[in-house]
Enzyme design. Structure first.
Site, PDB file in Angstrom:
ATOM      1  CG  ASP A   1      -8.965  -8.415   6.288  1.00 53.03           C
ATOM      2  OD1 ASP A   1      -8.350  -7.959   6.664  1.00 53.03           O
ATOM      3  OD2 ASP A   1      -9.391  -8.151   5.655  1.00 53.03           O
TER       4      ASP A   1
ATOM      5  N   GLY B   1      -5.308  -5.326  -3.158  1.00 53.57           N
ATOM      6  CA  GLY B   1      -4.389  -4.461  -3.728  1.00 53.57           C
ATOM      7  C   GLY B   1      -3.509  -4.114  -3.655  1.00 53.57           C
TER       8      GLY B   1
ATOM      9  CB  VAL C   1      -1.126  -0.087   1.249  1.00 51.53           C
ATOM     10  CG1 VAL C   1      -1.696   1.023   1.234  1.00 51.53           C
ATOM     11  CG2 VAL C   1      -1.804  -1.115   1.283  1.00 51.53           C
TER      12      VAL C   1
ATOM     13  CE  LYS D   1      -6.535  -4.314   6.875  1.00 52.80           C
ATOM     14  NZ  LYS D   1      -6.077  -5.986   5.382  1.00 52.80           N
TER      15      LYS D   1
ATOM     16  CE  LYS E   1     -10.755  -5.408   4.984  1.00 50.46           C
ATOM     17  NZ  LYS E   1     -10.117  -6.448   4.093  1.00 50.46           N
TER      18      LYS E   1
ATOM     19  CD  GLU F   1      -4.234  -8.265   5.723  1.00 53.16           C
ATOM     20  OE1 GLU F   1      -3.717  -7.798   6.480  1.00 53.16           O
ATOM     21  OE2 GLU F   1      -4.985  -7.648   4.542  1.00 53.16           O
TER      22      GLU F   1
HETATM   23  N1  HSE Z   1      -5.823  -9.050   2.805  1.00 55.72           N
HETATM   24  C1  HSE Z   1      -7.366  -7.846   2.254  1.00 55.72           C
HETATM   25  C2  HSE Z   1      -8.237  -8.203   2.166  1.00 55.72           C
HETATM   26  C3  HSE Z   1      -6.578  -7.066   1.702  1.00 55.72           C
HETATM   27  O1  HSE Z   1      -7.976  -9.528   0.740  1.00 55.72           O
HETATM   28  O2  HSE Z   1      -9.016  -8.273   1.687  1.00 55.72           O
HETATM   29  C4  HSE Z   1      -7.163  -6.233   1.876  1.00 55.72           C
HETATM   30  O3  HSE Z   1      -7.818  -5.422   3.146  1.00 55.72           O
END
Ligand code: HSE
Length: 318
Positions: free
Chosen positions: A195, A297, A17, A99, A199, A184
């Site tokens: 993850d 990405g 990123v 996150k 979120k 990740e």
């Molecule tokens: N690993 C996360 C996903 C990256 O695949 O959504 C983006 O937050």
């Protein structure tokens, strides 16, 4: 109109990123935002940027009075929290993509914002390129927001698509998601739903003002999904997707969870393939809306970080 301040950025992290943001900023000169210094862990690693840009000293960024914006896109949640708190306390605006850190420290972050009056923006922390946080925050009325149903993890959606449509096996699909920079660094966080639930905790906060630790939200990942499950589902015109859901109940409370679900072929979320994410929002008067875009990405995530930097300029008068 008041003249804009220069946006002088201290960037933490130059991975997928961070490097994406560095490149994106080179193509957005009218924003007048420049990276002054980048803090990285490993100075030996070869990077496609001038060596003078990099430092390993956090202090160099956090104490530099010329830096008014800290952008933090690192992997380590504990370090991220320290950086973000110090930056806010030092009077800097903060943009974060972490996150896990945000989901686990929501109460402290809200308190720090209140105490310091500094902006803390995290559009890139959920659904990458889709501007869902700002829309939930600004467009929807809490009372009228009936439900949200979303695909919030790009890697698991990518893996399910590759398994069920291209017949790759799980390990091959995961490897591809890693090679493409979607997963990740510990892919268990994607596969087992951590993850996605992080979120979801962030989005629940922006949608409904709920402050809930991700540990208290029911979730599961895709670790137990087999190809045979999908074959049966597809015969009946369903897909299997990892879906995050929140629904306001008649007593005003919100039921929320993240679980693999059957999604009918004519539902908007069934059109969400590969690393894309999608969000279906139902609310009073506006009725039903569908947001769709890349959820993982380098550039899609960097574009959301850029949108926060632009928001500092346009919403916070930087
Ligand atoms: N690993 C996360 C996903 C990256 O695949 O959504 C983006 O937050």
């Amino acid at each position: 109109m008041e003249a804009h301040k220069q946006l002088t950025i201290g960037l933490f992290g130059f991975g997928v990123v961070g490097e994406g943001l560095y490149k994106v900023l080179q193509q957005t000169p009218s924003l007048k935002a420049e990276i002054r210094k980048v803090c990285i862990k490993n100075p030996e690693k070869k990077r496609d940027a001038p060596a003078s840009l990099f430092t390993t000293s956090r202090e160099e960024l956090l104490s530099d009075p010329a830096i008014n914006v800290i952008v933090e896109v690192i992997d380590d949640a504990d370090a991220a929290f320290e950086i973000v708190s110090t930056a806010l306390l030092n009077g800097k605006a903060v943009v974060s993509a972490s996150k896990k850190m945000i989901a686990e420290h929501l109460p402290e972050l809200l308190e720090l914002q209140e105490k310091t009056g500094q902006p803390f923006l995290c559009e890139s922390a959920a659904c990458a390129s889709i501007p869902v946080i700002r829309n939930l925050e600004e467009y929807y009325d809490n009372d009228l927001l009936h439900s949200i149903k979303a695909i919030v993890n790009g890697s698991t959606n990518f893996i399910l698509t590759k398994m069920f449509e291209d017949k790759l096996d799980f390990a091959e699909a995961l490897l591809l998601a890693q090679q493409l920079g979607f997963a990740e660094s510990n892919p268990k966080l994607d596969v087992e739903g951590y993850d996605a639930v992080n979120k979801w905790a962030i989005l629940l906060n922006h949608a409904y003002g709920i402050v809930e630790h991700p540990d208290n939200i029911l979730f599961s990942g895709i670790q137990n999904i087999q190809l045979s499950d999908a074959t049966v589902a597809r015969e009946k015109n369903y897909d299997i997707k990892l879906v995050a859901q929140a629904k306001k109940l008649t007593d005003g409370t919100v039921a929320a969870f993240v679980l693999p679900q059957f999604v009918k072929h004519d539902e908007p979320l069934s059109f969400v393939k590969n690393e894309y994410n999608g969000v279906v929002i139902e609310s009073g008067f506006a009725d039903k809306q569908f947001f769709y875009g890349k959820g993982a990405g380098s550039f899609p995530t960097a574009s959301a970080v850029l949108s926060d930097i632009a928001a500092l300029r346009y919403n916070y008068r930087y």
